[in-house]
Motif scaffolding. Structure first.
Motif, PDB file in Angstrom:
ATOM      1  N   ARG A 195      73.485  88.623  74.601  1.00  0.00           N
ATOM      2  CA  ARG A 195      74.527  89.624  74.361  1.00  0.00           C
ATOM      3  C   ARG A 195      73.930  90.812  73.599  1.00  0.00           C
ATOM      4  O   ARG A 195      74.136  90.985  72.405  1.00  0.00           O
ATOM      5  N   PRO A 196      73.177  91.666  74.303  1.00  0.00           N
ATOM      6  CA  PRO A 196      72.572  92.817  73.624  1.00  0.00           C
ATOM      7  C   PRO A 196      73.546  93.997  73.544  1.00  0.00           C
ATOM      8  O   PRO A 196      74.519  94.073  74.293  1.00  0.00           O
ATOM      9  N   PHE A 197      73.279  94.901  72.617  1.00  0.00           N
ATOM     10  CA  PHE A 197      73.970  96.203  72.534  1.00  0.00           C
ATOM     11  C   PHE A 197      75.497  96.050  72.602  1.00  0.00           C
ATOM     12  O   PHE A 197      76.170  96.725  73.373  1.00  0.00           O
ATOM     13  N   HIS A 198      76.015  95.158  71.750  1.00  0.00           N
ATOM     14  CA  HIS A 198      77.440  94.855  71.730  1.00  0.00           C
ATOM     15  C   HIS A 198      78.192  95.904  70.904  1.00  0.00           C
ATOM     16  O   HIS A 198      77.602  96.729  70.220  1.00  0.00           O
ATOM     17  N   GLU A 199      79.508  95.856  70.985  1.00  0.00           N
ATOM     18  CA  GLU A 199      80.393  96.785  70.252  1.00  0.00           C
ATOM     19  C   GLU A 199      79.941  98.236  70.441  1.00  0.00           C
ATOM     20  O   GLU A 199      79.930  99.034  69.503  1.00  0.00           O
ATOM     21  N   PHE A 200      79.622  98.544  71.686  1.00  0.00           N
ATOM     22  CA  PHE A 200      79.045  99.848  72.025  1.00  0.00           C
ATOM     23  C   PHE A 200      80.078 100.969  72.099  1.00  0.00           C
ATOM     24  O   PHE A 200      79.720 102.124  72.323  1.00  0.00           O
TER      25      PHE A 200
END
Length: 513
Positions: free
Chosen positions: A320-325
Motif C-alpha cells: 500500500r504505497p503513497f496512501h492518503e494521497f
C-alpha cells in the motif's frame, strides 16, 4: 579562389546542419504505447477505457492508427469505435472509453483488444506496449468469480499460487465477513506491555491481519550491517510478517517513504517548500532522483523475495504505497502533484516491481483518505484496473466523535468502494482507521466499536475484505487491552457475525478445489 572558399563554407554548413537535424530527430523520437486503464467493464452499465500515451509531449498533433479485435463485436457489444485517435499538441495522452451495450444474450466474458499500427508523426514510433485488452463481463449480480479465473483480474496474473489464493479468498470472504487487523501488532503495545499482541491479550486471538511498514527498511541509514539499528528493524519486520503468514494471517505493508532530497521526512510539515514542490516529480522517469527511487524499490523487492514461510513458499502481502494521497500532509499528496503525475508514479512503481524486478507475491492497494463523495472523486487519481487489486480507504475523521451524520457518511463512502469492487472484480477495504484513546485526555466513545464502526462497515450491503486499526502506543490505544473502559465494547464488536480474527480465519492461501 574566393568561390572555392565560399562553396567549402556552404558545404560545411550544410553538413553540420544535416548532422544537427539528425541528432535532434534522434533526441525527439518518442514512443507510443497503449494500456487498458480500466481493463474490466460490465455489459450495459460500466465502461472500460484505453489510454494512448506518448513518452514525451510533441508540438504537433499525433494521429494514431489502431486495429480492433477480440471476441466482443464493435458496434454491437459496445458503441462503435473508429480506428484512429489523435493526441493533441503538447499533450502526453488521450483516452477512449469502451461504452458497453446490453444485447440481452448470455455470452460470458468478452474482450476488446486494440493493437497499434502506426502514427502519422515521423517523430513518434511504436513502443513495446503496443496492445491492450478490456474484458466485458455480464452484470455484477450475475458474475461469479471462479477460482481458476482469479488471476485474470489481478495486477499480476503470474503471481504465486498463494498470492492468487489470497486475492480470491479475500474477495469471497468479503461477501459475508471482514478480517480485523492492526498495524505493528507484534511490536507496539499499550503501556509498553510487550509479549503477545494487545488484541490477543483481550480476545485470546491475534488479529487476522498484520500491518507493517517499509519506512525503516528503505531508510538511507540502513547499511545492511548487523549492528545497524535500521537493519535490525528490517529483520524484525520480516520475521513478524513470516510469523503472521505461518499463522495463516494476512500481511499488509504501508510505505511512509521519506522525501528523496534529504531522506529525512515524509510529513510535509517538516519539509522545505522546495522539497514539497519537487519530491514527487524528481522520482518520476527522467527526474533527478529517479535512480534513487529505483534503488528503494529494489530494496522493497529484496525483502519481498526473501520472506519464506515454514512451508517454503514466499509470504504474500498487500503493498500500500503513497496512501492518503488526496491530502497535503504527505509529499505525494494532491497539493503537490497532478492526477496524471500521481498515476505515472503508481504505474511505474507497479511495472518496475512486477516486470523488471520480478516480484510475484504482492497485491496492490489504492487508498485515499476520506475526501471523496462519489465514484468520480474516488477515481480521480486511479491508475487503472491493471494496476490495482484492492480499493481501499483510510478514514479517521468520520469516526472522530463527529455525530451520526459523519458515521452515515463513512458508510456511504464504503458503499462506493463496495460497488466499485464488484464492478471491477477487486477487493474493498478500510485500510486504516481508529479512534485514538489517551486516558485522561481523550476518552473512549460509548459504543464506538460495536455500534459506530461495525454499522459503518456492515450496513447497506457493504462488502469489505478487511479493516485495519492503527498501532497502539505507550500512552494511547486504538484497540483496548483487558480491563479498560472500552474493552466490553471491543469484545462485543469482535463477537459480531461479520468480524474475523486469526483463530477464525479460513485457509487464505489455498484455492478451493
Amino acid at each position: 579562389m574566393k568561390k572555392i572558399i565560399l562553396w567549402s563554407v556552404l558545404a560545411s554548413f550544410f553538413i553540420l546542419s544535416c548532422s544537427k537535424d539528425d541528432t535532434d530527430l534522434e533526441e525527439t523520437l518518442v514512443e507510443i504505447s497503449v494500456s487498458a486503464t480500466i481493463n474490466t467493464a460490465t455489459e450495459g452499465s460500466d465502461n472500460g477505457q484505453f489510454t494512448f500515451t506518448l513518452s514525451s509531449t510533441l508540438n504537433a498533433a499525433t494521429l494514431i492508427n489502431y486495429e480492433i479485435s477480440g471476441s466482443a463485436t464493435n458496434g454491437t457489444d459496445y458503441q462503435n469505435l473508429p480506428n484512429t485517435i489523435t493526441i493533441p499538441p503538447n499533450t502526453s495522452s488521450q483516452s477512449i472509453n469502451i461504452i458497453t451495450l446490453e444485447d440481452g444474450i448470455t455470452e460470458g466474458n468478452e474482450t476488446v483488444t486494440v493493437i497499434l499500427i502506426s502514427p502519422n508523426n515521423t517523430t513518434a514510433i511504436l513502443g513495446a506496449s503496443n496492445s491492450a485488452t478490456v474484458t466485458i463481463s455480464e452484470s455484477p449480480e450475475d458474475f461469479v468469480l471462479l477460482p481458476q479465473e482469479a488471476s485474470a483480474y489481478m495486477v499480476n496474473p503470474n503471481a504465486t499460487s498463494e498470492t492468487i489464493a489470497l486475492f480470491y479468498n479475500l474477495k469471497e470472504l468479503s461477501k459475508t465477513k471482514f478480517i480485523v487487523g492492526q498495524q505493528d501488532a507484534f511490536n507496539s503495545f499499550y503501556n509498553d506491555n510487550d509479549g503477545i499482541s494487545d488484541i490477543k491479550k483481550t480476545t485470546g486471538s491475534d488479529p487476522g491481519l498484520l500491518g507493517s511498514d517499509f519506512m525503516f527498511i528503505t531508510d538511507d541509514s540502513n547499511d545492511g550491517a548487523s549492528s545497524n539499528w535500521f537493519y535490525q528493524q528490517e529483520q524484525i519486520i520480516m520475521s513478524d510478517a513470516v510469523e503472521a503468514y505461518n499463522k495463516g494471517m494476512v500481511n499488509m505493508f504501508t510505505w511512509h517513504m521519506r522525501e528523496p532530497f534529504a531522506g529525512e521526512h515524509f510529513y510535509t510539515s517538516q519539509m522545505t517548500q522546495f522539497q514539497k514542490d519537487n519530491a514527487l516529480m524528481s522520482i518520476l522517469p527522467g527526474g533527478e532522483n529517479h535512480d534513487y527511487y529505483k534503488l528503494k524499490l529494489q530494496k522493497v523487492a529484496e525483502v519481498a523475495q526473501n520472506m519464506f514461510g515454514d512451508d517454503g513458499t514466499l509470504t504474500p502481502f498487500i503493498f500500500r504505497p503513497f496512501h492518503e494521497f488526496d491530502g497535503d500532509w504527505f509529499w505525494w499528496g494532491a497539493a503537490y502533484c497532478t492526477p496524471q503525475k500521481y498515476r505515472t508514479l503508481w504505474q511505474f512503481t507497479v511495472d518496475y516491481l512486477k516486470g523488471t524486478l520480478g516480484v510475484n507475491n504482492m497485491l496492490f492497494a489504492y487508498s485515499p483518505d476520506n475526501n471523496f463523495l462519489n465514484d468520480a472523486d474516488y477515481l480521480s487519481r486511479y491508475p487503472g484496473d491493471a494496476y490495482v487489486d484492492i480499493l481501499g480507504m483510510d478514514n479517521y475523521g468520520d469516526f472522530n466523535n463527529q455525530g451520526q451524520m459523519a458515521l452515515e457518511n463513512a458508510n456511504e463512502k464504503l458503499q462506493i468502494l463496495s460497488h466499485l469492487s464488484k464492478e471491477k472484480v477487486k477487493i474493498a477495504a478500510l485500510t486504516e482507521s481508529c479512534f485514538f484513546v489517551t486516558p485522561g485526555q481523550n476518552m473512549p466513545i460509548e459504543g464506538f466499536y460495536a455500534n459506530n464502526l461495525y454499522d459503518a462497515l456492515s450496513n447497506n450491503e457493504v462488502e469489505i475484505g478487511f479493516m485495519m486499526f492503527w498501532s497502539n502506543k505507550v500512552d494511547t490505544y486504538c484497540t483496548p487491552t483487558p480491563e479498560l473502559e472500552s474493552t466490553p465494547d471491543f469484545l462485543e464488536f469482535i463477537n459480531k457475525p461479520r468480524t474475523v480474527l486469526e483463530n477464525d480465519l479460513p485457509d487464505m492461501y489455498s484455492l478451493p478445489l
